[in-house]
Design a protein around this motif. Structure first.
Motif, PDB file in Angstrom:
ATOM      1  N   ALA A 231      53.571  -7.316  38.019  1.00 32.18           N
ATOM      2  CA  ALA A 231      54.096  -5.954  38.001  1.00 32.18           C
ATOM      3  C   ALA A 231      55.521  -5.903  37.462  1.00 32.18           C
ATOM      4  CB  ALA A 231      54.060  -5.365  39.406  1.00 32.18           C
ATOM      5  N   TYR A 232      56.301  -6.930  37.703  1.00 30.60           N
ATOM      6  CA  TYR A 232      57.702  -6.914  37.286  1.00 30.60           C
ATOM      7  C   TYR A 232      57.841  -6.707  35.784  1.00 30.60           C
ATOM      8  CZ  TYR A 232      62.509  -8.294  36.508  1.00 30.60           C
ATOM      9  OH  TYR A 232      63.822  -8.305  36.118  1.00 30.60           O
ATOM     10  N   ALA A 233      57.004  -7.378  35.016  1.00 29.19           N
ATOM     11  CA  ALA A 233      57.097  -7.270  33.558  1.00 29.19           C
ATOM     12  C   ALA A 233      56.767  -5.868  33.070  1.00 29.19           C
ATOM     13  CB  ALA A 233      56.158  -8.283  32.914  1.00 29.19           C
ATOM     14  N   VAL A 234      56.012  -5.110  33.862  1.00 25.36           N
ATOM     15  CA  VAL A 234      55.580  -3.778  33.441  1.00 25.36           C
ATOM     16  C   VAL A 234      56.600  -2.711  33.818  1.00 25.36           C
ATOM     17  CG1 VAL A 234      53.783  -2.030  33.685  1.00 25.36           C
ATOM     18  CG2 VAL A 234      53.172  -4.453  33.640  1.00 25.36           C
ATOM     19  N   VAL A 235      57.142  -2.786  35.029  1.00 19.88           N
ATOM     20  CA  VAL A 235      57.979  -1.691  35.527  1.00 19.88           C
ATOM     21  C   VAL A 235      59.469  -1.924  35.334  1.00 19.88           C
ATOM     22  CG1 VAL A 235      56.260  -1.157  37.264  1.00 19.88           C
ATOM     23  CG2 VAL A 235      58.176  -2.643  37.855  1.00 19.88           C
ATOM     24  N   SER A 236      59.869  -3.115  34.924  1.00 18.67           N
ATOM     25  CA  SER A 236      61.299  -3.406  34.868  1.00 18.67           C
ATOM     26  C   SER A 236      61.974  -2.897  33.608  1.00 18.67           C
ATOM     27  CB  SER A 236      61.530  -4.916  34.978  1.00 18.67           C
ATOM     28  OG  SER A 236      60.954  -5.580  33.863  1.00 18.67           O
ATOM     29  N   LYS A 237      61.214  -2.415  32.629  1.00 18.55           N
ATOM     30  CA  LYS A 237      61.797  -1.994  31.359  1.00 18.55           C
ATOM     31  C   LYS A 237      62.071  -0.489  31.349  1.00 18.55           C
ATOM     32  CE  LYS A 237      59.354  -5.737  29.017  1.00 18.55           C
ATOM     33  NZ  LYS A 237      58.342  -6.112  28.007  1.00 18.55           N
ATOM     34  N   GLY A 238      63.289  -0.131  31.703  1.00 21.07           N
ATOM     35  CA  GLY A 238      63.695   1.262  31.644  1.00 21.07           C
ATOM     36  C   GLY A 238      63.363   2.088  32.867  1.00 21.07           C
ATOM     37  N   LEU A 239      62.521   1.591  33.760  1.00 22.48           N
ATOM     38  CA  LEU A 239      62.126   2.372  34.930  1.00 22.48           C
ATOM     39  C   LEU A 239      62.516   1.666  36.220  1.00 22.48           C
ATOM     40  CD1 LEU A 239      58.547   3.456  33.801  1.00 22.48           C
ATOM     41  CD2 LEU A 239      60.618   4.842  33.795  1.00 22.48           C
ATOM     42  N   TYR A 240      63.551   0.861  36.159  1.00 24.21           N
ATOM     43  CA  TYR A 240      63.881   0.038  37.316  1.00 24.21           C
ATOM     44  C   TYR A 240      65.367   0.120  37.640  1.00 24.21           C
ATOM     45  CZ  TYR A 240      64.706  -4.088  40.166  1.00 24.21           C
ATOM     46  OH  TYR A 240      65.092  -4.932  41.169  1.00 24.21           O
ATOM     47  N   ALA A 241      65.671   0.263  38.922  1.00 23.90           N
ATOM     48  CA  ALA A 241      67.043   0.186  39.415  1.00 23.90           C
ATOM     49  C   ALA A 241      67.070  -0.877  40.500  1.00 23.90           C
ATOM     50  CB  ALA A 241      67.497   1.527  39.979  1.00 23.90           C
ATOM     51  N   ALA A 242      68.141  -1.634  40.558  1.00 25.08           N
ATOM     52  CA  ALA A 242      68.215  -2.755  41.498  1.00 25.08           C
ATOM     53  C   ALA A 242      68.006  -2.283  42.933  1.00 25.08           C
ATOM     54  CB  ALA A 242      69.563  -3.450  41.368  1.00 25.08           C
ATOM     55  N   PHE A 243      67.336  -3.122  43.713  1.00 23.43           N
ATOM     56  CA  PHE A 243      67.124  -2.814  45.125  1.00 23.43           C
ATOM     57  C   PHE A 243      68.346  -3.257  45.920  1.00 23.43           C
ATOM     58  CE2 PHE A 243      62.616  -3.052  43.744  1.00 23.43           C
ATOM     59  CZ  PHE A 243      62.257  -1.759  44.103  1.00 23.43           C
ATOM     60  N   ASP A 244      68.829  -2.346  46.736  1.00 22.89           N
ATOM     61  CA  ASP A 244      70.052  -2.595  47.491  1.00 22.89           C
ATOM     62  C   ASP A 244      69.783  -3.161  48.878  1.00 22.89           C
ATOM     63  OD1 ASP A 244      73.018  -2.190  47.892  1.00 22.89           O
ATOM     64  OD2 ASP A 244      72.274  -0.858  49.466  1.00 22.89           O
ATOM     65  N   SER A 245      68.598  -2.866  49.436  1.00 23.91           N
ATOM     66  CA  SER A 245      68.317  -3.291  50.807  1.00 23.91           C
ATOM     67  C   SER A 245      66.815  -3.346  51.044  1.00 23.91           C
ATOM     68  CB  SER A 245      68.954  -2.324  51.812  1.00 23.91           C
ATOM     69  OG  SER A 245      68.397  -1.023  51.666  1.00 23.91           O
ATOM     70  N   THR A 246      66.447  -3.831  52.212  1.00 24.37           N
ATOM     71  CA  THR A 246      65.052  -3.836  52.641  1.00 24.37           C
ATOM     72  C   THR A 246      64.961  -3.148  53.996  1.00 24.37           C
ATOM     73  OG1 THR A 246      65.208  -5.955  53.808  1.00 24.37           O
ATOM     74  CG2 THR A 246      64.649  -6.030  51.463  1.00 24.37           C
ATOM     75  N   THR A 247      63.782  -2.648  54.302  1.00 21.21           N
ATOM     76  CA  THR A 247      63.576  -2.031  55.608  1.00 21.21           C
ATOM     77  C   THR A 247      63.302  -3.116  56.648  1.00 21.21           C
ATOM     78  OG1 THR A 247      61.180  -1.842  55.330  1.00 21.21           O
ATOM     79  CG2 THR A 247      62.536  -0.035  54.489  1.00 21.21           C
ATOM     80  N   GLN A 248      63.084  -2.686  57.866  1.00 21.04           N
ATOM     81  CA  GLN A 248      62.646  -3.607  58.907  1.00 21.04           C
ATOM     82  C   GLN A 248      61.298  -4.196  58.516  1.00 21.04           C
ATOM     83  OE1 GLN A 248      62.769  -2.087  62.915  1.00 21.04           O
ATOM     84  NE2 GLN A 248      61.087  -3.374  63.594  1.00 21.04           N
ATOM     85  N   GLU A 249      61.077  -5.448  58.888  1.00 17.41           N
ATOM     86  CA  GLU A 249      59.807  -6.112  58.599  1.00 17.41           C
ATOM     87  C   GLU A 249      58.890  -5.971  59.813  1.00 17.41           C
ATOM     88  OE1 GLU A 249      62.741  -7.795  58.758  1.00 17.41           O
ATOM     89  OE2 GLU A 249      63.305  -7.750  56.636  1.00 17.41           O
ATOM     90  N   TYR A 250      57.746  -5.332  59.619  1.00 15.97           N
ATOM     91  CA  TYR A 250      56.763  -5.170  60.692  1.00 15.97           C
ATOM     92  C   TYR A 250      55.731  -6.278  60.517  1.00 15.97           C
ATOM     93  CZ  TYR A 250      59.026  -0.623  60.501  1.00 15.97           C
ATOM     94  OH  TYR A 250      59.967   0.378  60.465  1.00 15.97           O
ATOM     95  N   GLY A 251      55.694  -7.223  61.452  1.00 12.14           N
ATOM     96  CA  GLY A 251      54.847  -8.383  61.219  1.00 12.14           C
ATOM     97  C   GLY A 251      54.179  -8.941  62.453  1.00 12.14           C
ATOM     98  N   PHE A 252      53.065  -9.653  62.223  1.00  6.40           N
ATOM     99  CA  PHE A 252      52.334 -10.291  63.318  1.00  6.40           C
ATOM    100  C   PHE A 252      51.844 -11.662  62.870  1.00  6.40           C
ATOM    101  CE2 PHE A 252      49.494  -7.344  61.043  1.00  6.40           C
ATOM    102  CZ  PHE A 252      48.499  -8.201  60.599  1.00  6.40           C
TER     103      PHE A 252
END
Length: 298
Positions: A231-252
């Motif tokens: 997916a990175y190769a498809v969406v990173s060209k012109g339609l991408y802004a750097a991610f600043d943070s992540t949400t809480q991780e909900y995990g089991f």
């Protein structure tokens, strides 16, 4: 002057002696034996159940939220009321609401938020041990009219009366959710929080081009066939802004000795261009991250 000093010294010595003086009193006389029968100690009450959220509670909460959500979005300008957004959404989905407003203002009716209607069986992942600042659960279900399952993570902050939708994503075609570790009452075992943070940070570094050639210091690495690599190769060209943070991780924890986590990657609040939500698995004893579910919301 000398006399005054001597008197003062004597007075101090006398008071000090009184403070430590111990007196002895006569020993008490023994009391006559009582003819009354000994009193049995009161029975101890059962320890209260400290669980805050049951699986049945989670199902009711999800149903209530979906009903409120579907009613709310009937108003075309629902996104213009901060109180409604605060009532329904949390973290990643709050960013999605900002994107929804942009879609409406730009006349992109095909991107308008649609009602959520679940059909068929539903699976609830509810941890017995909850974090101190709130409660969460994940529901896996199929949307009516669609041919794959979706994951919805709900969060209720401490002292809040209702749950909010925190993250959502469809399961990738051909992927199956890993089997969780479940106890006799249907509760899943929460995954280690530190593992979740390490996994989400590796994702953020990958998308921000910070870990292209080598893995991060924690050793976790996106698997070679991870969907985000394609997916990175498809969406990173012109339609991408750097991610600043992540949400809480909900995990089991999962039966294979590994863990499953669901979380979202976010832009800075003032510059929201997209939200990436994923559901990922790390197998027992491994460091490779496999993407089970993913959604690029823009």
């Amino acid at each position: 002057m000398r006399k005054v000093a001597i008197i003062a010294a004597l007075a101090t010595a006398t008071l000090s002696g009184c403070a430590v003086l111990e007196t002895k009193s006569a020993p008490p006389e023994p009391s006559p034996p009582s003819s009354a029968a000994p009193t049995a100690p009161p029975p101890q009450s059962a320890q209260p159940d400290t669980r805050r959220l049951t699986v049945a509670d989670a199902a009711k909460a999800a149903e209530s939220w979906i009903t409120t959500h579907n009613t709310t979005i009937k108003d075309r300008d629902w996104w213009d009321d901060p109180a409604l957004i605060d009532e329904l959404f949390w973290a990643a989905t709050r960013h999605e609401a900002i994107l929804d407003r942009g879609h409406v203002e730009d006349g992109k009716k095909h991107k308008a938020r649609k009602p959520i209607r679940l059909t068929g069986g539903q699976t609830y992942y509810v941890p017995r041990e909850q974090p101190p600042d709130g409660e969460w659960f994940i529901v896996q279900a199929r949307y009516r009219g669609q041919d794959r399952d979706h994951l919805l993570a709900f969060w209720r902050p401490a002292r809040s009366p209702s749950f909010k939708l925190a993250s959502k994503t469809p399961v990738h075609y051909g992927e199956l959710m890993p089997k969780p570790v479940v106890d006799a009452e249907g509760y899943v075992t929460a995954a280690p929080a530190l593992t979740g943070m390490a996994v989400s940070q590796e994702y953020r570094k990958f998308w921000n081009e910070e870990s292209r050639k080598k893995a991060a210091g924690n050793g976790y690495r996106l698997a070679k066939d991870n969907y985000s690599r394609e997916a990175y190769a498809v969406v990173s060209k012109g339609l991408y802004a750097a991610f600043d943070s992540t949400t809480q991780e909900y995990g089991f924890r999962t039966e294979d000795g590994g863990s499953f986590f669901m979380f979202s990657l976010l832009n800075k609040p003032k510059y929201i261009f997209q939200v990436l939500t994923v559901g990922v698995a790390v197998k027992g004893g491994g460091k490779a991250i496999y993407e089970i579910a993913g959604d690029w919301y823009a």
